[in-house]
Design a protein around this motif. Sequence first.
Motif, PDB file in Angstrom:
ATOM      1  N   TRP A   1      51.335  28.184  46.651  1.00 22.59           N
ATOM      2  CA  TRP A   1      51.089  29.067  45.502  1.00 22.59           C
ATOM      3  C   TRP A   1      49.723  29.823  45.952  1.00 22.59           C
ATOM      4  CZ3 TRP A   1      53.826  29.909  41.402  1.00 22.59           C
ATOM      5  CH2 TRP A   1      53.395  30.486  40.537  1.00 22.59           C
ATOM      6  N   ASN A   2      49.877  31.163  45.799  1.00 22.14           N
ATOM      7  CA  ASN A   2      48.789  31.936  46.289  1.00 22.14           C
ATOM      8  C   ASN A   2      48.555  32.942  44.965  1.00 22.14           C
ATOM      9  OD1 ASN A   2      50.930  33.962  46.425  1.00 22.14           O
ATOM     10  ND2 ASN A   2      51.280  33.221  48.405  1.00 22.14           N
ATOM     11  N   SER A   3      47.671  34.013  45.439  1.00 24.10           N
ATOM     12  CA  SER A   3      47.144  34.920  44.549  1.00 24.10           C
ATOM     13  C   SER A   3      48.186  35.494  43.886  1.00 24.10           C
ATOM     14  CB  SER A   3      46.067  35.848  44.845  1.00 24.10           C
ATOM     15  OG  SER A   3      45.096  35.135  45.110  1.00 24.10           O
ATOM     16  N   LYS A   4      49.529  36.072  44.918  1.00 23.46           N
ATOM     17  CA  LYS A   4      50.468  36.899  44.558  1.00 23.46           C
ATOM     18  C   LYS A   4      51.372  36.246  43.453  1.00 23.46           C
ATOM     19  CE  LYS A   4      54.501  39.683  46.565  1.00 23.46           C
ATOM     20  NZ  LYS A   4      54.889  39.878  47.923  1.00 23.46           N
ATOM     21  N   LEU A   5      51.764  34.978  43.758  1.00 23.71           N
ATOM     22  CA  LEU A   5      52.669  34.180  42.899  1.00 23.71           C
ATOM     23  C   LEU A   5      51.713  33.817  41.637  1.00 23.71           C
ATOM     24  CD1 LEU A   5      54.276  31.560  45.309  1.00 23.71           C
ATOM     25  CD2 LEU A   5      55.211  33.869  44.628  1.00 23.71           C
ATOM     26  N   ASN A   6      50.577  33.550  41.566  1.00 24.25           N
ATOM     27  CA  ASN A   6      49.929  33.302  40.312  1.00 24.25           C
ATOM     28  C   ASN A   6      49.808  34.818  39.541  1.00 24.25           C
ATOM     29  OD1 ASN A   6      48.139  31.728  38.991  1.00 24.25           O
ATOM     30  ND2 ASN A   6      46.468  32.306  39.689  1.00 24.25           N
ATOM     31  N   TYR A   7      49.709  35.688  40.071  1.00 24.88           N
ATOM     32  CA  TYR A   7      49.709  37.189  39.375  1.00 24.88           C
ATOM     33  C   TYR A   7      51.390  36.921  38.545  1.00 24.88           C
ATOM     34  CZ  TYR A   7      49.733  42.134  38.091  1.00 24.88           C
ATOM     35  OH  TYR A   7      49.705  43.077  37.382  1.00 24.88           O
ATOM     36  N   LYS A   8      52.266  36.876  39.331  1.00 30.06           N
ATOM     37  CA  LYS A   8      53.572  36.930  38.792  1.00 30.06           C
ATOM     38  C   LYS A   8      54.027  36.026  37.784  1.00 30.06           C
ATOM     39  CE  LYS A   8      56.463  38.588  42.917  1.00 30.06           C
ATOM     40  NZ  LYS A   8      57.450  38.278  43.756  1.00 30.06           N
ATOM     41  N   GLY A   9      53.335  34.586  37.821  1.00 28.47           N
ATOM     42  CA  GLY A   9      53.329  33.428  36.980  1.00 28.47           C
ATOM     43  C   GLY A   9      52.812  33.843  35.598  1.00 28.47           C
ATOM     44  N   TRP A  10      51.694  34.367  35.732  1.00 28.74           N
ATOM     45  CA  TRP A  10      51.198  34.865  34.510  1.00 28.74           C
ATOM     46  C   TRP A  10      51.764  35.957  33.748  1.00 28.74           C
ATOM     47  CZ3 TRP A  10      48.293  31.402  31.651  1.00 28.74           C
ATOM     48  CH2 TRP A  10      47.492  30.538  32.268  1.00 28.74           C
ATOM     49  N   LYS A  11      52.227  36.757  34.616  1.00 29.57           N
ATOM     50  CA  LYS A  11      53.034  37.852  33.867  1.00 29.57           C
ATOM     51  C   LYS A  11      54.152  37.795  33.161  1.00 29.57           C
ATOM     52  CE  LYS A  11      54.516  42.688  35.084  1.00 29.57           C
ATOM     53  NZ  LYS A  11      54.807  43.646  36.252  1.00 29.57           N
ATOM     54  N   TYR A  12      54.915  36.616  34.077  1.00 34.35           N
ATOM     55  CA  TYR A  12      56.315  36.179  33.188  1.00 34.35           C
ATOM     56  C   TYR A  12      55.760  35.392  31.704  1.00 34.35           C
ATOM     57  CZ  TYR A  12      58.385  36.786  37.775  1.00 34.35           C
ATOM     58  OH  TYR A  12      58.740  37.255  38.911  1.00 34.35           O
ATOM     59  N   TYR A  13      54.795  34.528  31.775  1.00 27.42           N
ATOM     60  CA  TYR A  13      54.331  33.760  30.781  1.00 27.42           C
ATOM     61  C   TYR A  13      53.916  34.530  29.546  1.00 27.42           C
ATOM     62  CZ  TYR A  13      52.544  29.466  28.652  1.00 27.42           C
ATOM     63  OH  TYR A  13      52.346  28.412  27.610  1.00 27.42           O
ATOM     64  N   LEU A  14      52.959  35.405  29.851  1.00 26.95           N
ATOM     65  CA  LEU A  14      52.291  36.238  28.794  1.00 26.95           C
ATOM     66  C   LEU A  14      52.861  37.398  28.439  1.00 26.95           C
ATOM     67  CD1 LEU A  14      48.601  35.746  30.426  1.00 26.95           C
ATOM     68  CD2 LEU A  14      49.765  34.288  28.474  1.00 26.95           C
ATOM     69  N   ALA A  15      53.962  37.813  29.104  1.00 22.56           N
ATOM     70  CA  ALA A  15      54.610  38.931  28.952  1.00 22.56           C
ATOM     71  C   ALA A  15      53.594  40.222  28.365  1.00 22.56           C
ATOM     72  CB  ALA A  15      55.399  38.876  27.650  1.00 22.56           C
ATOM     73  N   GLU A  16      53.828  40.724  26.986  1.00 20.61           N
ATOM     74  CA  GLU A  16      53.158  41.969  26.962  1.00 20.61           C
ATOM     75  C   GLU A  16      51.639  41.779  26.491  1.00 20.61           C
ATOM     76  OE1 GLU A  16      53.968  41.784  22.015  1.00 20.61           O
ATOM     77  OE2 GLU A  16      55.120  43.018  23.304  1.00 20.61           O
ATOM     78  N   ASP A  17      51.148  40.433  26.493  1.00 22.53           N
ATOM     79  CA  ASP A  17      49.787  40.332  26.347  1.00 22.53           C
ATOM     80  C   ASP A  17      49.083  40.044  27.753  1.00 22.53           C
ATOM     81  OD1 ASP A  17      49.926  40.223  23.706  1.00 22.53           O
ATOM     82  OD2 ASP A  17      50.028  37.958  23.470  1.00 22.53           O
ATOM     83  N   PHE A  18      49.889  40.122  28.707  1.00 21.59           N
ATOM     84  CA  PHE A  18      49.166  39.599  30.253  1.00 21.59           C
ATOM     85  C   PHE A  18      48.142  41.002  30.522  1.00 21.59           C
ATOM     86  CE2 PHE A  18      49.885  40.619  34.787  1.00 21.59           C
ATOM     87  CZ  PHE A  18      49.027  39.566  35.103  1.00 21.59           C
ATOM     88  N   MET A  19      47.161  40.596  31.015  1.00 19.80           N
ATOM     89  CA  MET A  19      45.980  41.500  31.262  1.00 19.80           C
ATOM     90  C   MET A  19      45.350  42.129  30.038  1.00 19.80           C
ATOM     91  SD  MET A  19      45.566  41.033  34.614  1.00 19.80           S
ATOM     92  CE  MET A  19      44.748  42.231  35.311  1.00 19.80           C
ATOM     93  N   THR A  20      45.441  41.534  28.854  1.00 18.01           N
ATOM     94  CA  THR A  20      44.732  42.121  27.834  1.00 18.01           C
ATOM     95  C   THR A  20      43.907  41.085  27.052  1.00 18.01           C
ATOM     96  OG1 THR A  20      46.362  40.989  26.081  1.00 18.01           O
ATOM     97  CG2 THR A  20      46.863  43.138  27.285  1.00 18.01           C
TER      98      THR A  20
END
Length: 306
Positions: free
Chosen positions: A210-229
């Motif tokens: 598990w690295n930064s790239k996968l971590n980014y994807k994981g949070w993006k899938y989980y948070l959907a439209e709220d990701f990076m907000t």
Amino acid sequence: MMKFDEELLDPEIRNISGLGKILPYIYSRRGCKLFNKILKLSLVGKCVNKDLAYEQRWIRRKDGSKLRICIYRPSETKTDVPGLLWIHGGGYAIGAPELDEVFIQKFIEKSHCVVVTPDYRCSVDEPYPAALEDCYTALLWMKHNADKLGIRSNQLFVGGDSAGGGLTAALSLYARDRETVNIAFQIPLYPMIDDRMNTESAMNNYAPVWNSKLNYKGWKYYLAEDFMTSKVSKYAAPARETDYSNLPPTCTFVGYLEPFRDETIKYIENLKAAGVDTYFQVYDRCYHGFDQLSPESKVAKEATEF
């Protein structure tokens, strides 16, 4: 992504196998969906360890749909034992309760507890708050059925690994704030709890599994439209909480080389500052999930015994 220097790893855990080896290749939205389908066909509904009593049940969610839960007991059933809600990992996107049978077996061997584990909705199908709502539904069911399960209603534990560790921390916050279940103890192993990914260990991390790239994807899938907000709830990313009082005693460990190192350390520091009892270890030269992927190594045995 930059290649990771294997010389940084404990020599005994360099030979990565199983899911840890293929995860970087399957962790697209399409790959996760396919992996979950394969899991359902090959593993779901089956118990490999014949020393465990195993059953599936379907309980109702608030909307009337059904949530599958798995219940594990010692083969020689005892009553008046602790109850453990165990939550599987998988970056919030993949997995099933049966994947964590080794964890479950060890807890049962040590304490004769009854383990309830929910087959929560994965993020590639339904993002937050679906997984948390499923875990909360299972927790309430476990509390209300304590007598039937033979567990002590005042000794309900919650635990999980990776994303399951994140859901453990989130569920402890959620239950505390709703004042519905007094969780006696939590075990959020190497938890995925900070969507901001701005700690030193989370940035530019190229470690195995598990690295930064996968971590980014994981949070993006989980948070959907709220990701990076700024809309992200503390119940989605527990590291965003500011009040750590009245949370259950906590036990966890983390690998020094993994992205979740710093957020786990900070989480434990916040719990300690709030007067919560904590039991914590950092394992040097170790990647994410090393205890599962190299279980026969000395460091994995130390972590498991801890």
